[in-house]
Design a protein around this motif. Structure first.
Motif, PDB file in Angstrom:
ATOM      1  N   ILE A 244     -36.472  57.070 -12.590  1.00 17.77           N
ATOM      2  CA  ILE A 244     -36.857  56.374 -11.363  1.00 17.77           C
ATOM      3  C   ILE A 244     -35.913  55.207 -11.130  1.00 17.77           C
ATOM      4  CG2 ILE A 244     -38.679  54.927 -10.359  1.00 17.77           C
ATOM      5  CD1 ILE A 244     -40.653  56.806 -11.730  1.00 17.77           C
ATOM      6  N   LEU A 245     -35.321  55.177  -9.956  1.00 13.77           N
ATOM      7  CA  LEU A 245     -34.380  54.100  -9.661  1.00 13.77           C
ATOM      8  C   LEU A 245     -35.149  52.813  -9.391  1.00 13.77           C
ATOM      9  CD1 LEU A 245     -31.377  53.592  -9.424  1.00 13.77           C
ATOM     10  CD2 LEU A 245     -31.570  53.973  -6.986  1.00 13.77           C
ATOM     11  N   SER A 246     -34.813  51.770 -10.135  1.00 12.97           N
ATOM     12  CA  SER A 246     -35.547  50.518  -9.997  1.00 12.97           C
ATOM     13  C   SER A 246     -34.595  49.401  -9.621  1.00 12.97           C
ATOM     14  CB  SER A 246     -36.213  50.148 -11.321  1.00 12.97           C
ATOM     15  OG  SER A 246     -36.891  51.266 -11.831  1.00 12.97           O
ATOM     16  N   MET A 247     -35.111  48.460  -8.840  1.00 16.06           N
ATOM     17  CA  MET A 247     -34.301  47.323  -8.450  1.00 16.06           C
ATOM     18  C   MET A 247     -34.696  46.139  -9.311  1.00 16.06           C
ATOM     19  SD  MET A 247     -33.779  45.873  -4.642  1.00 16.06           S
ATOM     20  CE  MET A 247     -34.472  44.250  -4.588  1.00 16.06           C
ATOM     21  N   PHE A 248     -33.797  45.712 -10.199  1.00 21.04           N
ATOM     22  CA  PHE A 248     -34.050  44.514 -10.995  1.00 21.04           C
ATOM     23  C   PHE A 248     -33.404  43.346 -10.259  1.00 21.04           C
ATOM     24  CE2 PHE A 248     -34.159  47.099 -15.215  1.00 21.04           C
ATOM     25  CZ  PHE A 248     -35.437  47.538 -14.907  1.00 21.04           C
ATOM     26  N   ASP A 249     -34.254  42.464  -9.846  1.00 20.04           N
ATOM     27  CA  ASP A 249     -33.850  41.394  -8.964  1.00 20.04           C
ATOM     28  C   ASP A 249     -33.341  40.180  -9.715  1.00 20.04           C
ATOM     29  OD1 ASP A 249     -33.940  39.984  -6.547  1.00 20.04           O
ATOM     30  OD2 ASP A 249     -35.496  41.443  -5.969  1.00 20.04           O
TER      31      ASP A 249
ATOM     32  N   THR B 276     -36.828  38.204 -13.402  1.00 20.90           N
ATOM     33  CA  THR B 276     -37.307  38.896 -14.601  1.00 20.90           C
ATOM     34  C   THR B 276     -38.179  40.081 -14.214  1.00 20.90           C
ATOM     35  OG1 THR B 276     -39.232  37.450 -14.683  1.00 20.90           O
ATOM     36  CG2 THR B 276     -37.325  36.807 -16.008  1.00 20.90           C
ATOM     37  N   PHE B 277     -38.252  41.031 -15.116  1.00 22.28           N
ATOM     38  CA  PHE B 277     -39.076  42.213 -14.909  1.00 22.28           C
ATOM     39  C   PHE B 277     -39.597  42.633 -16.279  1.00 22.28           C
ATOM     40  CE2 PHE B 277     -39.622  46.854 -14.678  1.00 22.28           C
ATOM     41  CZ  PHE B 277     -40.378  46.977 -13.512  1.00 22.28           C
ATOM     42  N   VAL B 278     -40.905  42.871 -16.375  1.00 16.48           N
ATOM     43  CA  VAL B 278     -41.459  43.303 -17.656  1.00 16.48           C
ATOM     44  C   VAL B 278     -41.686  44.802 -17.594  1.00 16.48           C
ATOM     45  CG1 VAL B 278     -43.369  43.073 -19.279  1.00 16.48           C
ATOM     46  CG2 VAL B 278     -42.585  41.080 -17.984  1.00 16.48           C
ATOM     47  N   LEU B 279     -41.104  45.536 -18.520  1.00 22.68           N
ATOM     48  CA  LEU B 279     -41.254  46.990 -18.490  1.00 22.68           C
ATOM     49  C   LEU B 279     -42.678  47.362 -18.872  1.00 22.68           C
ATOM     50  CD1 LEU B 279     -37.815  47.908 -20.022  1.00 22.68           C
ATOM     51  CD2 LEU B 279     -38.627  48.561 -17.747  1.00 22.68           C
ATOM     52  N   PRO B 280     -43.367  48.117 -17.996  1.00 24.02           N
ATOM     53  CA  PRO B 280     -44.775  48.422 -18.227  1.00 24.02           C
ATOM     54  C   PRO B 280     -44.971  49.510 -19.280  1.00 24.02           C
ATOM     55  CG  PRO B 280     -44.037  49.449 -16.211  1.00 24.02           C
ATOM     56  CD  PRO B 280     -42.881  48.646 -16.716  1.00 24.02           C
ATOM     57  N   ALA B 281     -43.892  50.088 -19.771  1.00 25.92           N
ATOM     58  CA  ALA B 281     -43.999  51.169 -20.753  1.00 25.92           C
ATOM     59  C   ALA B 281     -42.664  51.230 -21.484  1.00 25.92           C
ATOM     60  CB  ALA B 281     -44.272  52.491 -20.038  1.00 25.92           C
ATOM     61  N   PRO B 282     -42.620  51.942 -22.625  1.00 21.20           N
ATOM     62  CA  PRO B 282     -41.322  52.144 -23.263  1.00 21.20           C
ATOM     63  C   PRO B 282     -40.397  52.868 -22.286  1.00 21.20           C
ATOM     64  CG  PRO B 282     -43.108  52.953 -24.660  1.00 21.20           C
ATOM     65  CD  PRO B 282     -43.711  52.631 -23.331  1.00 21.20           C
ATOM     66  N   ALA B 283     -39.113  52.650 -22.410  1.00 23.33           N
ATOM     67  CA  ALA B 283     -38.214  53.244 -21.425  1.00 23.33           C
ATOM     68  C   ALA B 283     -36.801  53.382 -21.969  1.00 23.33           C
ATOM     69  CB  ALA B 283     -38.177  52.381 -20.164  1.00 23.33           C
TER      70      ALA B 283
ATOM     71  N   PRO C  55     -29.920  51.960 -23.758  1.00 24.10           N
ATOM     72  CA  PRO C  55     -30.972  51.282 -24.515  1.00 24.10           C
ATOM     73  C   PRO C  55     -32.316  52.001 -24.412  1.00 24.10           C
ATOM     74  CG  PRO C  55     -29.851  49.754 -23.020  1.00 24.10           C
ATOM     75  CD  PRO C  55     -29.335  51.124 -22.711  1.00 24.10           C
ATOM     76  N   ILE C  56     -32.945  52.201 -25.564  1.00 23.68           N
ATOM     77  CA  ILE C  56     -34.319  52.741 -25.612  1.00 23.68           C
ATOM     78  C   ILE C  56     -35.176  51.558 -26.031  1.00 23.68           C
ATOM     79  CG2 ILE C  56     -35.843  54.405 -26.732  1.00 23.68           C
ATOM     80  CD1 ILE C  56     -33.427  56.163 -27.239  1.00 23.68           C
ATOM     81  N   VAL C  57     -36.000  51.066 -25.097  1.00 20.74           N
ATOM     82  CA  VAL C  57     -36.646  49.774 -25.344  1.00 20.74           C
ATOM     83  C   VAL C  57     -38.164  49.909 -25.323  1.00 20.74           C
ATOM     84  CG1 VAL C  57     -34.665  48.555 -24.345  1.00 20.74           C
ATOM     85  CG2 VAL C  57     -36.638  49.090 -22.909  1.00 20.74           C
ATOM     86  N   PRO C  58     -38.854  49.030 -26.095  1.00 30.19           N
ATOM     87  CA  PRO C  58     -40.313  49.140 -26.174  1.00 30.19           C
ATOM     88  C   PRO C  58     -41.020  48.587 -24.945  1.00 30.19           C
ATOM     89  CG  PRO C  58     -39.529  47.322 -27.541  1.00 30.19           C
ATOM     90  CD  PRO C  58     -38.306  48.010 -26.998  1.00 30.19           C
ATOM     91  N   LYS C  59     -42.266  48.992 -24.799  1.00 25.62           N
ATOM     92  CA  LYS C  59     -43.139  48.441 -23.760  1.00 25.62           C
ATOM     93  C   LYS C  59     -43.166  46.919 -23.878  1.00 25.62           C
ATOM     94  CE  LYS C  59     -47.986  48.366 -22.459  1.00 25.62           C
ATOM     95  NZ  LYS C  59     -49.237  49.094 -22.374  1.00 25.62           N
ATOM     96  N   GLY C  60     -43.173  46.247 -22.765  1.00 30.71           N
ATOM     97  CA  GLY C  60     -43.255  44.787 -22.802  1.00 30.71           C
ATOM     98  C   GLY C  60     -41.902  44.104 -22.921  1.00 30.71           C
ATOM     99  N   THR C  61     -40.828  44.890 -22.931  1.00 28.34           N
ATOM    100  CA  THR C  61     -39.502  44.267 -22.935  1.00 28.34           C
ATOM    101  C   THR C  61     -39.292  43.527 -21.614  1.00 28.34           C
ATOM    102  OG1 THR C  61     -38.585  45.959 -24.382  1.00 28.34           O
ATOM    103  CG2 THR C  61     -37.006  44.743 -23.024  1.00 28.34           C
ATOM    104  N   LEU C  62     -38.797  42.308 -21.712  1.00 29.25           N
ATOM    105  CA  LEU C  62     -38.519  41.517 -20.512  1.00 29.25           C
ATOM    106  C   LEU C  62     -37.039  41.677 -20.171  1.00 29.25           C
ATOM    107  CD1 LEU C  62     -39.659  39.071 -18.651  1.00 29.25           C
ATOM    108  CD2 LEU C  62     -38.304  37.670 -20.200  1.00 29.25           C
ATOM    109  N   ILE C  63     -36.787  42.114 -18.950  1.00 31.23           N
ATOM    110  CA  ILE C  63     -35.396  42.244 -18.514  1.00 31.23           C
ATOM    111  C   ILE C  63     -35.044  41.029 -17.656  1.00 31.23           C
ATOM    112  CG2 ILE C  63     -33.758  43.620 -17.159  1.00 31.23           C
ATOM    113  CD1 ILE C  63     -34.647  45.091 -19.632  1.00 31.23           C
TER     114      ILE C  63
END
Ligand code: HEC
Length: 446
Positions: free
Chosen positions: A291-296, A316-323, A375-383
């Motif tokens: 899914i294409l996401s816009m990180f602002d 900032t954006f908090v990933l709602p799931a592992p990704a 990157p394979i990152v865990p849920k709750g990672t802050l971008i």
């Protein structure tokens, strides 16, 4: 100066050392291979420059022959040294460095080009020159060769009648995709439909409009909104994307493409300015949906860029799931200078994943991470997406350093975001993927 016996001795020792160093530098210089066009540089230009630097392509001058290249040698040196050309502006020392679409120069290639110019851009022994490449100038789908076939689906925008002289236009037609069943997309490409369009289409976005009544292809525990989303875009430097073998985008029956075509008049009327989209489908349902996401990078106060300053903003954006994060594609306009993507993990560790420190607004480049580097990152990672805008006179692209600048569509306004294809994973799958990758890394290590 006090000259005690000891300091005199040190002084002499230093002199001796300096002399030895300069001798070894001389020796190196004497032993340095002469770099020539025929023996060294032509092959690099064939691989890294000529796709664009030839007649009928997008660059302003051809670099096919020795005579052409020699003429531009000083400018070439400047652009290569500053990492502006070839267009690949990722910082080579920060963050992930493995990409599927890397068109940068290796450090050795870069040194070779610089040394060649410094040695007076010699031809060398012309019998060593590699045979000229052959190019196909027909209107082609650039991904066709890699995909092994023409696109499965082609969707065209309506034509737009663009006057010879007019303000920039944003044309937003909608076209049905004509699909009667759901399809999983393996690759997408957009292109201007003809040579005249190529000259006036500044960039083009295609949004996929569809009703998502079921949550297809998203792990059950992943709570993200699904709606109309950006499907693909076209600009100089970006044509399309092939998704990983196990991932794809979902297109539903009765979906539509909503276009946004930014047109820039070039002094002659173009009655049929038009873009088209080629789509290749997966034969089988892939295991993941991306899914294409816009990180602002705008933060809560939007963009606020004072005159004569370098402004830094972040979002900032908090990933709602592992990704898995598939790519890095900074988007800014004329005052854009740099952008970074940083992760803060739930453990508290932080890591800069990618950094473009040399942003060139006329190049919208998508840096696609290599399979084992994404990157394979865990849920709750802050971008954290951080953007630097240079609104001073030092920025050669700055049309007016005395203007305040805010967010907007025009190139003289600004933007600051990063387009990332996010592949959300279930928790178990995330753990399995990480374990697989670590196992592969161990197999591969010496
Ligand atoms: C993807 C296409 C592309 C590739 C690959 C590419 N260029 Fe370019 N180059 C361009 C375009 C388009 C421009 C003009 C716009 C700009 O300056 O960004 C340009 C501009 C230049 C200029 C400036 C010309 C001037 O008059 O100021 C130089 C020098 C140059 N390129 C050298 C190179 C060299 C050397 C390579 C390979 C090592 C290379 N380019 C690879 C597309 C490309």
């Amino acid at each position: 100066m006090r000259t005690s016996g000891l300091s005199k001795y040190r002084f002499i020792a230093k002199l001796g050392l300096a002399w030895m160093i300069s001798l070894s530098a001389l020796a190196q210089e004497g032993g340095q291979e002469a770099v020539t066009w025929a023996g060294d540089v032509a092959a690099i230009f064939q691989e890294k420059c000529q796709e664009c630097h030839r007649p009928n392509s997008i660059a302003p001058m051809s670099l096919l022959t020795y005579e052409e290249a020699k003429l531009f040698a000083p400018v070439i040196r400047y652009r290569v040294e500053n990492r502006v050309m070839p267009p690949w502006h990722i910082n080579p020392n920060v963050g992930i460095q493995e990409f599927t679409n890397d068109r940068g120069l290796s450090p050795a290639e870069r040194e070779t080009i610089l040394a060649w110019v410094d040695q007076g851009a010699p031809l060398g022994d012309s019998s060593e020159e590699p045979r000229a490449l052959e190019f196909n100038d027909a209107l082609v789908w650039r991904l066709e060769e890699q995909m092994g076939a023409a696109p499965d689906l082609v969707v065209e925008s309506e034509p737009f009648d663009l006057a010879a002289v007019t303000q920039d236009k944003w044309f937003r037609p909608t076209t049905p995709t004509g699909l009667s069943e759901a399809k999983w997309v393996k690759a997408i490409e957009i292109r201007p439909k003809n040579a005249a369009s190529r000259r006036v289409v500044h960039h083009s976005l295609a949004f996929l409009m569809q009703q998502e009544t079921e949550r297809v292809g998203i792990p059950e525990d992943v709570d993200i909104p699904l709606g109309p989303s950006l499907f693909m875009e076209w600009a100089v430097g970006k044509a399309g994307q092939i998704f990983r073998p196990d991932t794809g985008k979902l297109m539903l029956p009765d979906s539509q493409i909503m276009w946004e075509v930014h047109l820039h008049a070039m002094g002659e009327r173009v009655p049929n300015a038009q873009v088209e989209l080629g789509v290749w489908f997966h034969d089988e349902v892939p295991s993941h949906r991306t899914i294409l996401s816009m990180f602002d990078a705008q933060g809560p106060r939007s963009l606020d860029i004072p005159p004569n300053e370098i402004a830094v903003t972040q979002g900032t954006f908090v990933l709602p799931a592992p990704a898995r994060l598939e790519n890095f594609q900074p988007h800014m306009h004329m005052r854009g200078k740099a952008m970074s993507m940083e992760a803060i993990y739930p453990s508290g560790d932080r890591e800069v994943l990618a950094f473009v420190d040399n942003f060139q607004w006329n190049w919208q480049i998508n840096y696609v991470f290599a399979e084992d580097a994404a990157p394979i990152v865990p849920k709750g990672t802050l971008i954290i997406t951080r953007a630097w805008h240079d609104n001073t006179a030092n920025n050669p692209y700055n049309p007016d350093p005395n203007q305040w600048v805010g967010w907007g569509d025009r190139t003289v306004d600004e933007m600051a975001h990063n387009w990332v294809d996010v592949t959300y994973l279930g928790q178990e799958e995330y753990e399995r993927m990480l374990a697989d990758r670590n196992a592969r890394a161990q197999d591969g290590s010496p």
